[in-house]
Design an enzyme around this catalytic site. Structure first.
Site, PDB file in Angstrom:
ATOM      1  N   GLN A  34      81.003  70.508  -4.297  1.00  0.00           N
ATOM      2  CA  GLN A  34      81.062  71.950  -4.132  1.00  0.00           C
ATOM      3  C   GLN A  34      79.739  72.541  -3.633  1.00  0.00           C
ATOM      4  OE1 GLN A  34      83.411  74.644  -3.590  1.00  0.00           O
ATOM      5  NE2 GLN A  34      84.347  73.078  -4.877  1.00  0.00           N
ATOM      6  N   HIS A  68      85.077  69.634 -13.011  1.00  0.00           N
ATOM      7  CA  HIS A  68      86.382  69.453 -12.380  1.00  0.00           C
ATOM      8  C   HIS A  68      87.079  68.325 -13.160  1.00  0.00           C
ATOM      9  CE1 HIS A  68      88.982  68.178  -8.974  1.00  0.00           C
ATOM     10  NE2 HIS A  68      88.689  69.325  -8.403  1.00  0.00           N
ATOM     11  N   LYS A 101      85.392  69.246   2.450  1.00  0.00           N
ATOM     12  CA  LYS A 101      84.794  70.526   2.053  1.00  0.00           C
ATOM     13  C   LYS A 101      83.611  70.887   2.950  1.00  0.00           C
ATOM     14  CE  LYS A 101      86.627  70.368  -2.556  1.00  0.00           C
ATOM     15  NZ  LYS A 101      86.447  70.089  -3.977  1.00  0.00           N
ATOM     16  N   CYS A 105      91.579  72.986 -11.511  1.00  0.00           N
ATOM     17  CA  CYS A 105      91.220  71.652 -12.026  1.00  0.00           C
ATOM     18  C   CYS A 105      90.065  71.752 -13.006  1.00  0.00           C
ATOM     19  CB  CYS A 105      90.868  70.677 -10.907  1.00  0.00           C
ATOM     20  SG  CYS A 105      92.176  70.411  -9.732  1.00  0.00           S
ATOM     21  N   ASP A 129      77.605  65.442  -8.795  1.00  0.00           N
ATOM     22  CA  ASP A 129      78.763  65.723  -7.961  1.00  0.00           C
ATOM     23  C   ASP A 129      78.398  66.872  -7.006  1.00  0.00           C
ATOM     24  OD1 ASP A 129      81.094  66.583  -6.835  1.00  0.00           O
ATOM     25  OD2 ASP A 129      82.141  66.963  -8.715  1.00  0.00           O
TER      26      ASP A 129
HETATM   27  C1  LIG Z   1      86.841  69.251  -4.835  1.00  0.00           C
HETATM   28  C2  LIG Z   1      86.016  68.759  -5.937  1.00  0.00           C
HETATM   29  C3  LIG Z   1      86.158  67.454  -6.448  1.00  0.00           C
HETATM   30  C4  LIG Z   1      87.234  66.518  -5.971  1.00  0.00           C
HETATM   31  O1  LIG Z   1      87.113  66.211  -4.632  1.00  0.00           O
HETATM   32  P1  LIG Z   1      88.236  65.344  -3.889  1.00  0.00           P
HETATM   33  O2  LIG Z   1      87.893  65.470  -2.442  1.00  0.00           O
HETATM   34  O3  LIG Z   1      89.557  65.979  -4.231  1.00  0.00           O
HETATM   35  O4  LIG Z   1      88.144  63.960  -4.411  1.00  0.00           O
HETATM   36  C5  LIG Z   1      85.309  67.052  -7.432  1.00  0.00           C
HETATM   37  N1  LIG Z   1      84.359  67.858  -7.915  1.00  0.00           N
HETATM   38  C6  LIG Z   1      84.179  69.124  -7.455  1.00  0.00           C
HETATM   39  C7  LIG Z   1      83.087  69.972  -8.022  1.00  0.00           C
HETATM   40  C8  LIG Z   1      84.999  69.615  -6.458  1.00  0.00           C
HETATM   41  O5  LIG Z   1      84.836  70.851  -6.003  1.00  0.00           O
END
Ligand SMILES: *Cc1c(COP(=O)(O)O)cnc(C)c1O
Length: 404
Positions: free
Chosen positions: A201, A121, A224, A362, A198
């Site tokens: 997701q 992202h 999320k 993104c 991260d």
């Molecule tokens: C949504 C997302 C982000 C960013 O999250 P925010 O809540 O907008 O800060 C970063 N990495 C991944 C893989 C995402 O899906």
């Protein structure tokens, strides 16, 4: 027992109409919907407990502080952190990543290297580029293949004693690919590098155990995970969080302030300057309770069913191509119709009440790899149904008829 019809009753928004049609919400990878159990907690907080935390001796301040710290414990338990002060409240994944990237400025020099993956992202690319600009360190990228998977043999060759930090998402938001993080974490540690995962997701589908993974940092966003926007978490191993400098200065993060010298508060407060999103943090805890009540295994199994069904049905449409065909995926389908711009498909779906995401998600480097401007992305959650997928399939067919 998993019962999607009763689960749907928990989500007030799912009964509304959009452009006169029942809402079909397939933009879960961008943000998830909120169950009434979480909405109730937000209403209750502002109706009964609203106050600033950690400061007042009065009753409301104590209540708000207790609720906020209980939420931190829920997050600790959910992600299985060893200590509650290893959980830092942030405004979300982006903030969490920037906090770590900023801290690493102190540890990096010009011979050092950071490895990221090609499936990231933008919020996972830009902070590392900025960090490299500040420190002279180099950014290396694990490439991807046509299935939308990381080429792990290339990762092995990128690793060296100069690698100081490895950063990958557990699941790609653009394609849904599940990356082999256990392997990546192990290899990063072999060369003495720190590893940040991260989980923005993956956390809505896969419950991680940060201790079993032995990960140094793990980040996620509440919105999320059926929680509110503007709140998220950073997990860091205590030894790392002690080493990292504070990110922002302000109230709450200090132990003592004089004009000569300020000393910083202990963890987690060192990283929590200013008044946080108190209600958001409490609602984050409630959202985890809600999802754990359903159970992550049941959620993952049901979403896999939706993914298999939608993949099969969509592929029956002539000229439809799916991007991201790894065997290991969460319930995300990125696709295009031959000769038709994804934005136009999204617009026609919206007219039928179907919410999908269109564009580069993104993740422009992924789109560049496939040489496309973007995709239509349908991402499913445990409150979606096969009937809704049928509506998507007929909507896509309609878009194809109208646009070709
Ligand atoms: C949504 C997302 C982000 C960013 O999250 P925010 O809540 O907008 O800060 C970063 N990495 C991944 C893989 C995402 O899906």
């Amino acid at each position: 027992m998993f019962n999607v019809n009763s689960i749907r009753q928990d989500f007030p928004i799912l009964s509304r109409k959009v452009h006169g049609k029942p809402l079909v919400y397939f933009d879960n990878a961008a943000t998830s919907q909120t169950p009434k159990q979480v909405i109730d907690v937000i209403v209750e907080y502002y109706s009964k407990h609203n106050a600033n935390i950690h400061r007042g001796v009065h009753a409301l301040s104590q209540e708000a502080t207790d609720l906020y710290e209980q939420a931190r414990k829920k997050i600790q338990t959910h992600f299985n952190a060893a200590k509650s002060h290893e959980i830092i409240f942030t405004s979300g994944t982006t903030h969490s990543i920037n906090l770590v990237a900023n801290g690493f400025s102190n540890f990096l020099g010009k011979n050092d290297e950071i490895i990221v993956s090609a499936l990231e992202h933008h919020s996972n690319i830009v902070p590392w580029q900025m960090l490299c600009e500040r420190t002279g360190a180099k950014l290396k990228v694990i490439p991807m293949n046509n299935e939308g998977e990381l080429v792990i043999s290339e990762f092995d060759t990128l690793l060296s004693k100069n690698t100081k930090l490895v950063f990958v998402n557990h699941v790609s938001n653009a394609l849904g690919t599940v990356n082999p993080i256990e392997y990546i974490i192990g290899k990063a540690h072999e060369v003495g590098a720190a590893i940040l995962i991260d989980g923005a997701q993956s956390s809505p589908h896969i419950k991680p155990d940060v201790q079993a993974l032995d990960v140094d940092f793990y980040v996620a966003s509440a919105h999320k995970l059926c929680g509110p926007t503007g709140v998220g978490m950073l997990y860091g191993k205590e030894e790392w969080l002690k080493k990292l400098p504070p990110y922002q200065g302000g109230g709450e993060m200090i132990a003592e302030v004089t004009f000569e010298k300020t000393t910083y508060a202990d963890l987690p407060h060192k990283f929590e300057a200013g008044t946080p999103n108190i209600c958001g943090g409490i609602a984050f805890g409630a959202a985890l309770d809600y999802m754990n009540n359903i159970g992550f295994e049941a959620i993952a199994a049901y979403e896999q069913e939706l993914l298999d069904y939608a993949t099969k049905e969509l592929l029956m449409i002539d000229g439809l191509k799916i991007y991201g065909t790894s065997e290991h995926k969460t319930a995300v389908i990125s696709f295009n119709l031959e000769g038709i711009h994804p934005y136009d498909v999204g617009t026609i779906l919206d007219q039928q009440g179907i919410a999908v995401r269109t564009g580069h998600h993104c993740a422009q480097p992924i789109m560049d790899y496939y040489n496309i401007p973007g995709t239509v992305r349908a991402s499913f959650s445990f409150y979606n149904t096969k009937e809704e997928i049928d509506a998507l399939v007929s909507g896509v067919k309609k878009a194809q008829r109208m646009l070709s």
